[in-house]
Design an enzyme around this catalytic site. Structure first.
Site: not given
Ligand code: ACM
Length: 475
Positions: A96, A125, A196, A257-258, A313, A338, A340, A381-383
């Site tokens: 990210r 990602d 992702h 994931d996702e 998670w 988490y 973030d 997580w670095t958004e």
């Protein structure tokens, strides 16, 4: 002992002694990562169960000196110390926001200073692909850059107008792996797939299902996932071959994931059966390299490969679900680990997202007991962390609290920890760490142009209950 010298486990034997080169020996009777440190009339002696144990003894010795290591005297002590868990991990998302090599090395050094031993490196990602792969140059020439970046939580639809780009060369990654190994940290690489994957599909549209757009500039989950053509599976295997060549880690993460199934549903009657087959293919390929697959707990749906390790998670439920399904598990429940997530309700917290996750909350984290539990991991997580300085703010001192949870015996007292943390913060000052002050954010820590989306814990727990309905069905 501990990560930060902890009374009861440190026997103070009195006096103050010159710091001398420790007399080091290996003692196979000790736990592999354990050590015994003595400081007294006989000088400094350090016995380790292995070189890792010796290394942890030297970290403790450093903490017995003044914060800036300015004097050469050490208090007399006898310390017998060993970690509680074998997996003491931290994930860094360099997809990210790209982090230059020097910042990654510093991140590793600080993690190792806190006796952590796994860096889970999230390399790819939707918003960026950060590793070169031979034969696939557009992964980095196209996939490693985006024209702009969302500012703050996606509900606000705000963007900056600056391109963001960066990737690691093979030499960069070898350097990161070697630097980590010197500090007894294993770098576990992650190539997140089959979802992702928008950055890779932007580079090579033949990997996707008709998507011809660019690298994703917003946060959230892309609907654009890999197709399952034989050539695409071959691409994935080539990526994993290269990852295995660069990273000696016995585990390799394929994320998992996702992954929305909408694109697959257009031409499959059973789109939910697709990802488990993909995961099995990739696990089998990793096995040809002698590696085990690591995946997020979504890979439990439909049955994960028998040897798969699960990074649990989505709250606490997947930890027990993974163990019940016969998998080794790393606990990283978002609501507890988490980093973030916002550190308080203070309106000055930068881009507040998620439920509050205070220092005390992290210190109180206790994974449910399980003989399949390898340990735990805090995820960064670095958004909303565009610089190493911002990462420092979100990570410290919460990572100090986490480090104690995974190293020390389970009996803990937050008030007592907070007292020990004060001198430890002086050490972090001396190391130039931009930690969040215990008193709260400073005016300059806010990101007024990047508003967040704070949640309540109750809201998030309800959402997690919905998100993990698949696990209840599986069982
Ligand atoms: C994750 O947070 N999507 C693993």
């Amino acid at each position: 002992m501990t990560v930060i010298p902890r009374p009861g486990l440190v026997r103070e034997t009195g006096g103050s002694f010159p710091l001398t080169e420790p007399a080091v020996s290996l003692d196979p009777a000790l736990p592999a990562e354990g050590y015994v440190l003595d400081v007294g009339d006989g000088g400094v002696s350090l016995r380790g169960g292995s070189p890792a144990g010796v290394f942890y003894g030297t970290r403790t010795l450093r903490q017995l000196l003044p914060p800036d290591c300015s004097t050469g005297t050490v208090p007399g002590v006898h310390i017998e110390d060993a970690p509680r868990f074998g997996w003491r991990g931290v994930l860094l998302d360099v997809a990210r926001h790209f982090m230059p090599v020097a910042a990654v090395l510093r991140f590793i050094d600080l993690a190792a200073y806190h006796k952590l031993n796994v860096l889970h490196l999230h390399l790819t990602d939707d918003q960026g692909w950060r590793i070169e792969v031979p034969g696939w140059p557009r992964l980095t020439s196209v996939g490693a850059r985006r024209p702009r970046t969302m500012l703050g939580a996606r509900q606000h639809g705000l963007y900056d107008d600056r391109p963001h780009a960066g990737h690691y060369t093979d030499d960069d990654l070898r350097r990161i792996v070697a630097y980590a190994a010197q500090r007894h940290v294993t770098v576990v690489p992650e190539i997140d797939m089959p979802g992702h994957m928008q950055a890779a599909i932007a580079a090579y549209p033949q990997l996707g299902n008709g998507f011809t757009g660019g690298v994703r500039t917003s946060w959230g989950i892309s609907p654009h996932v890999l197709n399952m053509q034989p050539s695409t599976l071959d691409f994935c295997r080539q990526v994993l071959d290269h990852v295995c060549a660069l990273f000696p880690s016995p585990l390799v993460s394929i994320g998992g994931d996702e992954c929305p199934v909408d694109e697959w549903a257009a031409h499959s009657d059973d789109p939910h059966a697709i990802q488990p087959r993909f995961t099995a293919e990739m696990a089998a390929h990793l096995a040809t390299h002698g590696r085990r697959v690591l995946g997020w707990d979504e890979i439990l749906a439909g049955g994960a490969p028998p040897d798969a390790v699960i990074a649990a998670w989505r709250g606490f439920a997947p930890i027990a679900a993974a163990a019940a399904a016969g998998h080794d598990v790393v606990a990283c429940p978002d609501v507890a680990l988490y980093l973030d997530y916002r550190q308080s309700d203070d309106p000055g917290e930068p881009t507040p997202v998620g439920p509050p996750l205070t220092l005390a909350d992290v210190y109180a984290f206790e994974p449910p007991p399980s003989d399949r539990l390898l340990g735990a991991q805090a995820n960064v997580w670095t958004e909303h962390m565009e610089s190493a300085q911002r990462v420092d703010y979100m990570v410290y001192p919460r990572l100090c609290a986490f480090a104690e949870v995974v190293w020390s015996p389970p009996e803990r007292d937050f008030t007592e920890f907070r007292k020990r943390l004060q001198p430890h913060l002086r050490r972090l000052d001396a190391l130039g760490v931009n930690y969040r002050p215990l008193s709260g954010p400073r005016p300059g820590d806010a990101r007024p142009g990047a508003p967040g989306n704070p949640r309540t814990l109750a809201d998030r727990l309800a959402e997690l209950h919905e998100m993990t309905a698949d696990l209840r069905r599986t069982r």
